[in-house]
Design an enzyme around this catalytic site. Structure first.
Site, PDB file in Angstrom:
ATOM      1  N   ASP A  51       0.659  -1.609  -0.059  1.00 27.18           N
ATOM      2  CA  ASP A  51       0.217   0.250   0.306  1.00 27.18           C
ATOM      3  C   ASP A  51       1.139   0.591  -0.118  1.00 27.18           C
ATOM      4  O   ASP A  51       2.058   1.384   0.588  1.00 27.18           O
ATOM      5  CB  ASP A  51      -0.667   0.411   1.254  1.00 27.18           C
ATOM      6  CG  ASP A  51      -1.850  -1.123   0.982  1.00 27.18           C
ATOM      7  OD1 ASP A  51      -2.204  -1.401  -0.564  1.00 27.18           O
ATOM      8  OD2 ASP A  51      -2.677  -1.141   2.158  1.00 27.18           O
ATOM      9  N   LYS A  73      -4.006   3.335  -2.783  1.00 29.60           N
ATOM     10  CA  LYS A  73      -4.680   3.429  -1.701  1.00 29.60           C
ATOM     11  C   LYS A  73      -4.848   5.132  -0.817  1.00 29.60           C
ATOM     12  O   LYS A  73      -4.606   5.199  -0.204  1.00 29.60           O
ATOM     13  CB  LYS A  73      -5.466   2.924  -0.813  1.00 29.60           C
ATOM     14  CG  LYS A  73      -5.871   1.824  -1.113  1.00 29.60           C
ATOM     15  CD  LYS A  73      -7.734   1.802  -0.674  1.00 29.60           C
ATOM     16  CE  LYS A  73      -8.398   0.582  -1.517  1.00 29.60           C
ATOM     17  NZ  LYS A  73      -8.831  -0.546  -0.673  1.00 29.60           N
ATOM     18  N   MET A 186      -6.985   9.258  10.100  1.00 22.62           N
ATOM     19  CA  MET A 186      -7.790   9.688   9.311  1.00 22.62           C
ATOM     20  C   MET A 186      -8.839  10.880   9.357  1.00 22.62           C
ATOM     21  O   MET A 186      -9.895  11.048   8.098  1.00 22.62           O
ATOM     22  CB  MET A 186      -8.797   8.371   8.779  1.00 22.62           C
ATOM     23  CG  MET A 186      -7.606   7.713   8.070  1.00 22.62           C
ATOM     24  SD  MET A 186      -8.890   5.130   7.102  1.00 22.62           S
ATOM     25  CE  MET A 186      -9.149   4.917   8.706  1.00 22.62           C
TER      26      MET A 186
HETATM   27  N1  SAH Z   1      -3.744   0.028   9.880  1.00 20.82           N
HETATM   28  C1  SAH Z   1      -3.195   1.041   9.899  1.00 20.82           C
HETATM   29  C2  SAH Z   1      -3.900   2.100   9.526  1.00 20.82           C
HETATM   30  C3  SAH Z   1      -4.240   2.609   7.845  1.00 20.82           C
HETATM   31  S1  SAH Z   1      -5.320   4.239   7.833  1.00 20.82           S
HETATM   32  C4  SAH Z   1      -2.477   0.710  10.848  1.00 20.82           C
HETATM   33  O1  SAH Z   1      -2.375   0.371  11.850  1.00 20.82           O
HETATM   34  O2  SAH Z   1      -1.783   2.179  11.421  1.00 20.82           O
HETATM   35  C5  SAH Z   1      -4.108   5.414   7.653  1.00 20.82           C
HETATM   36  C6  SAH Z   1      -4.010   6.242   8.800  1.00 20.82           C
HETATM   37  O3  SAH Z   1      -3.102   6.016   9.612  1.00 20.82           O
HETATM   38  C7  SAH Z   1      -3.597   7.564   7.961  1.00 20.82           C
HETATM   39  O4  SAH Z   1      -4.674   8.705   7.772  1.00 20.82           O
HETATM   40  C8  SAH Z   1      -2.763   8.448   9.219  1.00 20.82           C
HETATM   41  O5  SAH Z   1      -4.137   8.614  10.121  1.00 20.82           O
HETATM   42  C9  SAH Z   1      -2.679   6.778  10.095  1.00 20.82           C
HETATM   43  N2  SAH Z   1      -1.420   6.860  10.116  1.00 20.82           N
HETATM   44  C10 SAH Z   1      -0.661   5.565   9.493  1.00 20.82           C
HETATM   45  N3  SAH Z   1       0.619   5.928   9.993  1.00 20.82           N
HETATM   46  C11 SAH Z   1       1.176   7.465   9.939  1.00 20.82           C
HETATM   47  C12 SAH Z   1       2.415   8.037  10.955  1.00 20.82           C
HETATM   48  N4  SAH Z   1       3.528   7.813  10.059  1.00 20.82           N
HETATM   49  N5  SAH Z   1       2.443   9.485  11.076  1.00 20.82           N
HETATM   50  C13 SAH Z   1      -0.052   9.965  11.177  1.00 20.82           C
HETATM   51  N6  SAH Z   1      -0.666   8.910  10.542  1.00 20.82           N
HETATM   52  C14 SAH Z   1      -0.316   7.810  10.158  1.00 20.82           C
END
Ligand code: SAH
Length: 278
Positions: A51, A73, A186
């Site tokens: 992704d 995505k 998000m």
């Molecule tokens: N499966 C992922 C989440 C996917 S949804 C998990 O467990 O982290 C994607 C969201 O995750 C983004 O919109 C943001 O809100 C958050 N996110 C993922 N990586 C991030 C990062 N390095 N810093 C800040 N927010 C992050």
């Protein structure tokens, strides 16, 4: 039961080499946060379907001979629909290959990992799951904001601020409670609305809240403010995604506990490799 059996279909299935799909969490960004199992599987994979939130440091661990397929995505730019991704995973496994399905953070936290596994299960494709550090845990750690603390929060909620059809389907009364931390994934687009709703439901306008952008990477930026001022502060600072919102009194601890993004001179030695990656 149907007495007629489609022998061709049955034979095709028996003779199809059986691959396997590994649904792997890549963590929030810093490649050092990957599990050993994830690193091993990346090195051994025949094909990796990844992704857009998976960073270059993690992708660098994929074996040289492996095929890489970007499944994308981004918010406004879904390069591959979910049904296409599901079908792709089934097809690759049916070719007898070791397929790593690599997702940001943890694959079972807002990652649609469950949906992909349901598609595999329905087709009889074997799979395994490798958890990753979800953004809430990784990002809060690197921002110096403990998600729970005996003085401030005894529980923590993970919710999504993604606006489906421009409306929130959240239990606002449950979110707007004291002595808990709310982590909103998000949440950048809907931030002003989210903060206003929480105040409307009873949290103080000066309740602490933070947004962390690109958490765990050298490019990490943190804005701490209140529910009343957060959206404007984030806009002013021009934070770019991915961003995570943390709401609750634990946010105040950052002043005392920040360690990662202090300043270049004070950064711990193990943070330096990130600076090279970003
Ligand atoms: N499966 C992922 C989440 C996917 S949804 C998990 O467990 O982290 C994607 C969201 O995750 C983004 O919109 C943001 O809100 C958050 N996110 C993922 N990586 C991030 C990062 N390095 N810093 C800040 N927010 C992050």
């Amino acid at each position: 039961m149907n007495a007629f059996v489609d022998m061709n279909a049955l034979l095709a299935r028996c003779h199809t080499p059986q691959g396997r799909v590994f649904l792997v969490g890549a963590g929030p960004g810093d490649a050092d946060l990957l599990t050993l199992r994830a690193a091993r599987l990346l090195a051994e994979a025949d094909v990796v379907v990844y992704d857009h939130l998976v960073g270059p440091g993690v992708l660098a661990l994929i074996g040289a001979d492996a095929e890489r397929i970007y499944a994308g995505k981004e918010r406004a730019n879904h390069s591959m629909g979910q049904p296409d991704i599901n079908a792709l995973l089934v097809r690759l496994a049916r070719q007898g290959r070791r397929v790593v399905r690599l997702k940001g953070g943890d694959p079972f936290v807002f990652g649609r990992g469950g949906e992909e596994l349901q598609a595999l299960a329905a087709e009889g494709v074997p799979f395994e799951v490798v958890p990753g550090i979800t953004a809430a845990c990784g990002v809060s750690a690197y921002a110096g904001i403990p998600l729970t603390h005996r003085d401030f929060a005894q529980s923590c909620l993970f919710v999504t601020g993604h606006l489906k059809d421009h409306s929130f389907d959240l239990d606002w009364a449950a979110l707007a409670r004291p002595r808990q931390t709310v982590v909103i994934y998000m949440s950048l687009t809907g931030l002003a609305t989210i903060c206003a709703k929480l105040v409307e439901q009873g949290l103080a306008a000066d309740w602490p809240a933070a947004v962390v952008a690109q958490g765990t990477l050298a490019s990490q930026r943190v804005v701490t403010a209140t529910l009343a001022t957060l959206a404007a502060a984030v806009e002013r600072e021009g934070l770019s995604s991915p961003c995570l919102t943390i709401v609750g009194e634990v946010v105040r601890l950052r002043d005392e506990l920040r360690w990662f993004d202090q300043d270049a001179a004070a950064a711990p030695a193990h943070a330096l490799p990130n600076a090279l990656e970003a």
